[in-house]
Design a protein around this motif. Structure first.
Motif, PDB file in Angstrom:
ATOM      1  N   PHE A 143       0.857  -1.182   0.000  1.00 53.41           N
ATOM      2  CA  PHE A 143       0.000   0.000   0.000  1.00 53.41           C
ATOM      3  C   PHE A 143       0.890   1.226   0.000  1.00 53.41           C
ATOM      4  N   PHE A 144       0.584   2.171  -0.891  1.00 57.93           N
ATOM      5  CA  PHE A 144       1.393   3.380  -1.046  1.00 57.93           C
ATOM      6  C   PHE A 144       0.512   4.615  -0.872  1.00 57.93           C
ATOM      7  N   PRO A 145       0.216   5.028   0.363  1.00 55.95           N
ATOM      8  CA  PRO A 145      -0.670   6.173   0.568  1.00 55.95           C
ATOM      9  C   PRO A 145       0.035   7.499   0.298  1.00 55.95           C
ATOM     10  N   GLU A 146      -0.764   8.455  -0.095  1.00 54.74           N
ATOM     11  CA  GLU A 146      -0.275   9.814  -0.282  1.00 54.74           C
ATOM     12  C   GLU A 146      -1.215  10.730   0.508  1.00 54.74           C
ATOM     13  N   PRO A 147      -0.686  11.722   1.210  1.00 55.99           N
ATOM     14  CA  PRO A 147      -1.558  12.606   1.994  1.00 55.99           C
ATOM     15  C   PRO A 147      -2.727  13.134   1.161  1.00 55.99           C
ATOM     16  N   GLY A 148      -3.896  13.112   1.783  1.00 53.29           N
ATOM     17  CA  GLY A 148      -5.107  13.580   1.130  1.00 53.29           C
ATOM     18  C   GLY A 148      -5.949  12.455   0.565  1.00 53.29           C
ATOM     19  N   GLU A 149      -5.408  11.248   0.506  1.00 59.10           N
ATOM     20  CA  GLU A 149      -6.157  10.120  -0.036  1.00 59.10           C
ATOM     21  C   GLU A 149      -6.864   9.359   1.087  1.00 59.10           C
ATOM     22  N   ASP A 150      -8.145   9.105   0.892  1.00 56.30           N
ATOM     23  CA  ASP A 150      -8.904   8.232   1.788  1.00 56.30           C
ATOM     24  C   ASP A 150      -9.171   6.959   0.999  1.00 56.30           C
ATOM     25  N   SER A 151      -8.258   6.021   1.123  1.00 56.98           N
ATOM     26  CA  SER A 151      -8.251   4.830   0.283  1.00 56.98           C
ATOM     27  C   SER A 151      -9.139   3.728   0.827  1.00 56.98           C
ATOM     28  N   LYS A 152      -9.637   2.946  -0.102  1.00 52.21           N
ATOM     29  CA  LYS A 152     -10.431   1.757   0.212  1.00 52.21           C
ATOM     30  C   LYS A 152      -9.743   0.570  -0.453  1.00 52.21           C
ATOM     31  N   MET A 153      -9.747  -0.558   0.255  1.00 49.88           N
ATOM     32  CA  MET A 153      -9.072  -1.748  -0.252  1.00 49.88           C
ATOM     33  C   MET A 153      -9.937  -2.970   0.050  1.00 49.88           C
ATOM     34  N   THR A 154     -10.122  -3.810  -0.956  1.00 52.33           N
ATOM     35  CA  THR A 154     -10.770  -5.101  -0.757  1.00 52.33           C
ATOM     36  C   THR A 154      -9.720  -6.155  -1.055  1.00 52.33           C
ATOM     37  N   ILE A 155      -9.487  -7.004  -0.066  1.00 53.96           N
ATOM     38  CA  ILE A 155      -8.443  -8.021  -0.179  1.00 53.96           C
ATOM     39  C   ILE A 155      -9.107  -9.388  -0.147  1.00 53.96           C
ATOM     40  N   ASP A 156      -8.914 -10.149  -1.212  1.00 50.95           N
ATOM     41  CA  ASP A 156      -9.391 -11.526  -1.257  1.00 50.95           C
ATOM     42  C   ASP A 156      -8.209 -12.412  -0.889  1.00 50.95           C
ATOM     43  N   LEU A 157      -8.310 -13.109   0.233  1.00 51.45           N
ATOM     44  CA  LEU A 157      -7.185 -13.936   0.685  1.00 51.45           C
ATOM     45  C   LEU A 157      -6.895 -15.096  -0.259  1.00 51.45           C
ATOM     46  N   ASN A 158      -7.812 -15.401  -1.162  1.00 54.76           N
ATOM     47  CA  ASN A 158      -7.555 -16.418  -2.179  1.00 54.76           C
ATOM     48  C   ASN A 158      -6.802 -15.854  -3.383  1.00 54.76           C
ATOM     49  N   ASP A 159      -6.628 -14.518  -3.426  1.00 61.50           N
ATOM     50  CA  ASP A 159      -5.971 -13.870  -4.559  1.00 61.50           C
ATOM     51  C   ASP A 159      -5.298 -12.571  -4.095  1.00 61.50           C
ATOM     52  N   LEU A 160      -4.249 -12.698  -3.301  1.00 61.76           N
ATOM     53  CA  LEU A 160      -3.571 -11.523  -2.744  1.00 61.76           C
ATOM     54  C   LEU A 160      -2.898 -10.650  -3.807  1.00 61.76           C
ATOM     55  N   ARG A 161      -2.652 -11.197  -4.976  1.00 61.75           N
ATOM     56  CA  ARG A 161      -1.984 -10.424  -6.032  1.00 61.75           C
ATOM     57  C   ARG A 161      -2.903  -9.413  -6.691  1.00 61.75           C
ATOM     58  N   ASN A 162      -4.204  -9.492  -6.397  1.00 59.46           N
ATOM     59  CA  ASN A 162      -5.160  -8.614  -7.071  1.00 59.46           C
ATOM     60  C   ASN A 162      -6.119  -7.929  -6.109  1.00 59.46           C
ATOM     61  N   PRO A 163      -5.620  -7.173  -5.152  1.00 60.51           N
ATOM     62  CA  PRO A 163      -6.566  -6.447  -4.296  1.00 60.51           C
ATOM     63  C   PRO A 163      -7.245  -5.352  -5.117  1.00 60.51           C
ATOM     64  N   THR A 164      -8.450  -5.023  -4.725  1.00 60.14           N
ATOM     65  CA  THR A 164      -9.137  -3.897  -5.349  1.00 60.14           C
ATOM     66  C   THR A 164      -8.846  -2.676  -4.491  1.00 60.14           C
ATOM     67  N   ILE A 165      -8.223  -1.676  -5.093  1.00 65.10           N
ATOM     68  CA  ILE A 165      -7.839  -0.475  -4.355  1.00 65.10           C
ATOM     69  C   ILE A 165      -8.408   0.732  -5.077  1.00 65.10           C
ATOM     70  N   THR A 166      -9.054   1.600  -4.318  1.00 67.99           N
ATOM     71  CA  THR A 166      -9.543   2.842  -4.893  1.00 67.99           C
ATOM     72  C   THR A 166      -8.994   4.022  -4.096  1.00 67.99           C
ATOM     73  N   ASN A 167      -8.796   5.103  -4.806  1.00 69.37           N
ATOM     74  CA  ASN A 167      -8.326   6.368  -4.242  1.00 69.37           C
ATOM     75  C   ASN A 167      -6.931   6.264  -3.617  1.00 69.37           C
ATOM     76  N   SER A 168      -6.057   5.547  -4.283  1.00 65.89           N
ATOM     77  CA  SER A 168      -4.636   5.492  -3.913  1.00 65.89           C
ATOM     78  C   SER A 168      -3.856   5.331  -5.214  1.00 65.89           C
ATOM     79  N   ARG A 169      -3.550   6.458  -5.840  1.00 62.59           N
ATOM     80  CA  ARG A 169      -3.020   6.411  -7.208  1.00 62.59           C
ATOM     81  C   ARG A 169      -1.737   5.612  -7.336  1.00 62.59           C
ATOM     82  N   HIS A 170      -0.847   5.666  -6.353  1.00 60.50           N
ATOM     83  CA  HIS A 170       0.404   4.908  -6.443  1.00 60.50           C
ATOM     84  C   HIS A 170       0.156   3.407  -6.249  1.00 60.50           C
ATOM     85  N   SER A 171      -0.751   3.068  -5.348  1.00 60.10           N
ATOM     86  CA  SER A 171      -1.096   1.655  -5.152  1.00 60.10           C
ATOM     87  C   SER A 171      -1.765   1.094  -6.401  1.00 60.10           C
ATOM     88  N   GLU A 172      -2.684   1.851  -6.972  1.00 66.73           N
ATOM     89  CA  GLU A 172      -3.365   1.414  -8.185  1.00 66.73           C
ATOM     90  C   GLU A 172      -2.364   1.218  -9.320  1.00 66.73           C
TER      91      GLU A 172
END
Length: 161
Positions: free
Chosen positions: A84-113
């Motif tokens: 996860f790569f947060p940047e000040p001002g971002e309120d990020s959301k993340m959905t993590i499927d433990l069956n597929d850690l390589r593909n979390p769904t991340i919103t509002n974190s431009r560097h993580s995305e």
């Protein structure tokens, strides 16, 4: 009198910087979790910063306020984590499927995305030249993103310096 006004002005300027300082936050959900009671927010050296227990629906929220860009791990144990790569001002959301850690769904974190977008593209390429071209394109198009550090390491320094 002027000294008193200068001190008051300085205090006001300093205090407004604290009031308007931008923070980043992270909340999310864990799917297919039948093993872990806790989620750990760690720095890149695996030092735990905060630990949260997901609720019965898998929801979590880290209370840590990220005041600067940095690299973090959302870890379940030493082998199961997402970056996860947060940047000040971002309120990020993340959905993590433990069956597929390589593909979390991340919103509002431009560097993580960006990191996961290119990681996933690299994962399906088989040819070295295709992989090198994709990495070079990523670095050229996003040279201002610190996430490039993770991809530069995949290139031969003597050839592509």
């Amino acid at each position: 009198m002027k000294m008193k006004q200068a001190v008051i002005l300085l205090l006001l300027i300093t205090s407004t910087n604290f009031v308007f300082a931008k923070h980043a936050s992270l909340s999310g959900k864990v799917l297919n979790n039948e093993k872990y009671d806790e989620i750990h927010l760690q720095d890149i050296q695996f030092n735990t910063i905060e630990t949260q227990k997901p609720d019965e629906n898998g929801n979590f929220k880290f209370e840590t306020k990220f005041t600067k860009f940095d690299f973090y791990l959302v870890a379940f144990d030493n082998e199961n984590f997402v970056v996860f790569f947060p940047e000040p001002g971002e309120d990020s959301k993340m959905t993590i499927d433990l069956n597929d850690l390589r593909n979390p769904t991340i919103t509002n974190s431009r560097h993580s995305e960006l990191y996961y977008e290119y990681s996933n593209k690299l994962g399906v390429l088989t040819g070295d030249n295709e992989r090198i071209d994709l990495i070079k394109t990523m670095i050229d198009e996003h040279s201002n993103s610190p996430t490039c550090i993770f991809f530069i390491d995949l290139l031969d320094a003597d050839t592509y310096f």
